[in-house]
Structure formats: structure tokens, C-alpha cells
Design a protein around this motif. Structure first.
Motif, PDB file in Angstrom:
ATOM      1  N   LEU A  42       0.825  -1.206   0.000  1.00 61.10           N
ATOM      2  CA  LEU A  42       0.000   0.000   0.000  1.00 61.10           C
ATOM      3  C   LEU A  42       0.863   1.261   0.000  1.00 61.10           C
ATOM      4  CD1 LEU A  42      -2.932  -0.982   2.390  1.00 61.10           C
ATOM      5  CD2 LEU A  42      -2.747  -1.232  -0.094  1.00 61.10           C
ATOM      6  N   GLU A  45       2.226   1.625  -3.616  1.00 58.29           N
ATOM      7  CA  GLU A  45       1.161   2.015  -4.542  1.00 58.29           C
ATOM      8  C   GLU A  45       0.699   3.449  -4.305  1.00 58.29           C
ATOM      9  OE1 GLU A  45      -0.706  -2.464  -5.279  1.00 58.29           O
ATOM     10  OE2 GLU A  45      -1.820  -0.999  -4.105  1.00 58.29           O
ATOM     11  N   PRO A  51      -1.677   0.777  -8.794  1.00 59.59           N
ATOM     12  CA  PRO A  51      -1.561  -0.532  -8.145  1.00 59.59           C
ATOM     13  C   PRO A  51      -0.647  -1.464  -8.934  1.00 59.59           C
ATOM     14  CG  PRO A  51      -3.581  -0.439  -9.406  1.00 59.59           C
ATOM     15  CD  PRO A  51      -2.932   0.913  -9.544  1.00 59.59           C
ATOM     16  N   HIS A  55      -1.321  -6.147  -5.163  1.00 62.42           N
ATOM     17  CA  HIS A  55      -2.522  -5.566  -4.555  1.00 62.42           C
ATOM     18  C   HIS A  55      -3.578  -6.637  -4.277  1.00 62.42           C
ATOM     19  CE1 HIS A  55      -5.116  -2.116  -3.589  1.00 62.42           C
ATOM     20  NE2 HIS A  55      -6.094  -2.864  -4.065  1.00 62.42           N
ATOM     21  N   SER A 307       6.937  -3.649  -4.999  1.00 55.66           N
ATOM     22  CA  SER A 307       6.249  -3.986  -3.750  1.00 55.66           C
ATOM     23  C   SER A 307       6.783  -5.286  -3.154  1.00 55.66           C
ATOM     24  CB  SER A 307       4.747  -4.104  -3.994  1.00 55.66           C
ATOM     25  OG  SER A 307       4.209  -2.893  -4.463  1.00 55.66           O
TER      26      SER A 307
END
Length: 355
Positions: A42, A45, A51, A55, A307
Motif C-alpha cells: 500500500l 502504490e 496498483p 494488490h 512492492s
């Protein structure tokens, strides 16, 4: 000193457990990795404005990520809840309070210059003081645990079913006051209390999964499909549905932990579970540093891969910080010093942690 990874007042169901319960460590390992993943994904993003493929994993885990953590935290309460208040408060309140005050100060120290730049140093100082009323950043979990422990002991004379029903109603009511401690108490206490109240059933579930792994795997598959479908259709947070998914997901993590422990696979998850609080306290620093580095340099253009890297570095970096602190004799970062005990130390074997 007492290691933060072990709570001297720990226990299991009403029968004394071994020093460590293997599946519990695996379950906590899964949960702490999911917590780091959530904050990492999160955060990336939000900073990137788009995203990535991670996600979906975060959304899938949302219904059960914290319910399982709180349920496990309540599992080891039956053996110790009858202890006198001095010992109980030492193990269940002072212990967590020490680490909250220490690490909220450390985290705030890193973030204070940015806060001051946006407002003023006076406002930054007020924000620090407010963190003792409104939990700061990622630390709300250890802020809330002592409250759960105290409330559970104070309500022992009230019929357990009445407490459980009230807690379930609070979760279903979707309380949103804007105050983290109040809102998260209402949303999470039912899982903590269920861990305490139904500990024997949780351990029985683990035993059945160990005896019948094929059936357990089939049940996990069915759960995953249902959970994914409800998340995909934005139904996972509906009243009652969220409560059901929280408990089903917690049972699924218990089952996963049991199967991994039985197969002796993915020992890294077990290690993470044994040191889940260490990771929880420190992952913010390597996570934030890696996120900033990757996004500013653009060396990894894919948001999902960024991520994933931030998540991995967050976990491994937290463990590296812990090891570095121990080598530098900065034990106070992860061990409660003698001066912060209000009851005699436990002299027997330390039982399973109840973070």
C-alpha cells in the motif's frame, strides 16, 4: 532481562504445552509477513499512484490478517489469567508498554523532521504526545494488546457467552469514531476473546489437521475460493460476513501452520513467527528506505515487483536490525531491562509467546 519474543506469562490450552508450539510459530510467521506485505504494497502504490500485482494478495489477506494474530494472542491466556494482578500487569501491560514507548519514540524520531517541515516543531511535539492516546503508525497492535488482557481479566465474573456476544456485536456494528484504539478494540476484541475462550477447540483443530492432512488441504482450497470470491465482489466487509471470514481465515492459518509444521517446510516462516514482534517493531525502517530508493531511482519499473522487493527487504531488514542491535549490545531495544519489571522474574522455563 526478558526477551520480547517470549512472554513469561504465556501458556497454551489448559494442558501445559511444550516450550514452543511449532504450528503457532508458523501461523504467526505467515501473519507477520502478511502485515509487512500490506504496509509495503500500500505504501508503494500510494507513492507511485498506481496498483501492482501484489494488490490482489493484500486484498485477499485483509479479512483474516489481523483476526488470526489476535486469536493466537488470546490462545495462551487460560493458564495465566488467574495470576495475581501485580504479576499479570507486569507480563501483560508493563511488558508491552515499555516497547510501545521505546519504539514510538524511535519511529517518531525518524519522522519528526518531516512533520516539523510541514507544520512546526511545536506541532510535531504535540503529535508525539498524542501518540500515547492515539496509537502511532504501525504500533497500534501492541498498544491494544494490554487493553485486551486487562479487559478480559476484569470481566472474568461475567458469563463468557455474554462477553463473546457483545464483542461479536461490536465487530458487526462497524464502529468508526476516528480513534484507533476504540475502533480497533470494537473490531478485534472478539477474535482475541475467542482465542482465550475457545483455546481447546483451536488446538483440537490443529490436531485434526495434523492427523488428516489431505482433508485439511481440501478444506483450505475451498476456503481460499470462497474468500477470494467474496473479496472480489466487495462483500468481505459486509456485517456478519466479515466476522465469518475473520474466523474462517483464522482457522485456515491455524491449519496452514499445522501442515507446514508437520511437513517441516518453509522454516523461515517459523523463524519469523518466533520473532514476530521483533519484525513488527522494526520493519518500518528498511521498508521505507527501500521504497524510497526504488521509486526514486526507477531501477525496478514494475510496481508489483517493487512492492515484492520492499516486502522481502522489510522482513529480512528487520531481522538484520535485531541481530545488529544484539551485536552492539543494544539489548534494551528488544529486551525489557531490569528497571522496568514490577514483579519477580519468572525463573522456570519460558513458555510459548503470546504476542
Amino acid at each position: 532481562m526478558t526477551p520480547i519474543g517470549t512472554i513469561a506469562a504465556g501458556g497454551g490450552s489448559k494442558a501445559s504445552p511444550p516450550a514452543r508450539v511449532d504450528w503457532v510459530d508458523y501461523a504467526k510467521g505467515i501473519c507477520i509477513v502478511m502485515v509487512v506485505m500490506m504496509h509495503s504494497v500500500l505504501g508503494v502504490e500510494l507513492a507511485a499512484g498506481e496498483p501492482g500485482f501484489m494488490h490482489g494478495l493484500v486484498a485477499f489477506a485483509k479479512p483474516f490478517r489481523m483476526p488470526d494474530f489476535f486469536l493466537i494472542s488470546g490462545l495462551f491466556l487460560p493458564l495465566v489469567i488467574d495470576r495475581d494482578w501485580r504479576i499479570y500487569l507486569d507480563r501483560k501491560v508493563v511488558h508491552f508498554a515499555y516497547f510501545y514507548v521505546l519504539w514510538v519514540t524511535i519511529q517518531f524520531g525518524f519522522k519528526a523532521p518531516a512533520f516539523a517541515a510541514e507544520t512546526s516543531w511545536r506541532d510535531a511535539g504535540l503529535l508525539y504526545l498524542e501518540s500515547f492516546i492515539e496509537p502511532f503508525g504501525t504500533l497500534w497492535f501492541i498498544y491494544l494488546l494490554p487493553i485486551f488482557f486487562v479487559v478480559t481479566k476484569l470481566t472474568r465474573r461475567i458469563p463468557p457467552l455474554a462477553i463473546w456476544l457483545a464483542a461479536a456485536l461490536l465487530e458487526t456494528a462497524r464502529i468508526a469514531t476516528g480513534w484507533t484504539a476504540i475502533d480497533e478494540f470494537c473490531a478485534r476484541f472478539v477474535y482475541f476473546y475467542s482465542g482465550y475462550l475457545f483455546a481447546d477447540y483451536v488446538f483440537a483443530l490443529s490436531d485434526r489437521a495434523r492427523r488428516h492432512p489431505a482433508t485439511a488441504l481440501a478444506a483450505l482450497g475451498a476456503w481460499a475460493l470462497v474468500n477470494a470470491a467474496l473479496v472480489a465482489h466487495d462483500a468481505s466487509e459486509w456485517p456478519m460476513v466479515s466476522l465469518l471470514l475473520g474466523f474462517c481465515g483464522a482457522c485456515a492459518i491455524v491449519t496452514m501452520g499445522t501442515l507446514l509444521a508437520h511437513a517441516r517446510r518453509l522454516n523461515f516462516l517459523r523463524f519469523c513467527g518466533e520473532h514476530s514482534i521483533v519484525i513488527y517493531l522494526t520493519f518500518f525502517l528498511p521498508m521505507a528506505a527501500t521504497r524510497t530508493l526504488l521509486l526514486r531511482t526507477g531501477v525496478v519499473p514494475d510496481i508489483g515487483m517493487t512492492s515484492l522487493i520492499v516486502t522481502i527487504v522489510g522482513v529480512i531488514g528487520a531481522l538484520a536490525i535485531w541481530q545488529t542491535a544484539l551485536r552492539l549490545h543494544a539489548h534494551f531495544l528488544f529486551e525489557r531491562p531490569d528497571a522496568f519489571w514490577i514483579a519477580p522474574k519468572k525463573t522456570g522455563p519460558v513458555l510459548q509467546a503470546a504476542e
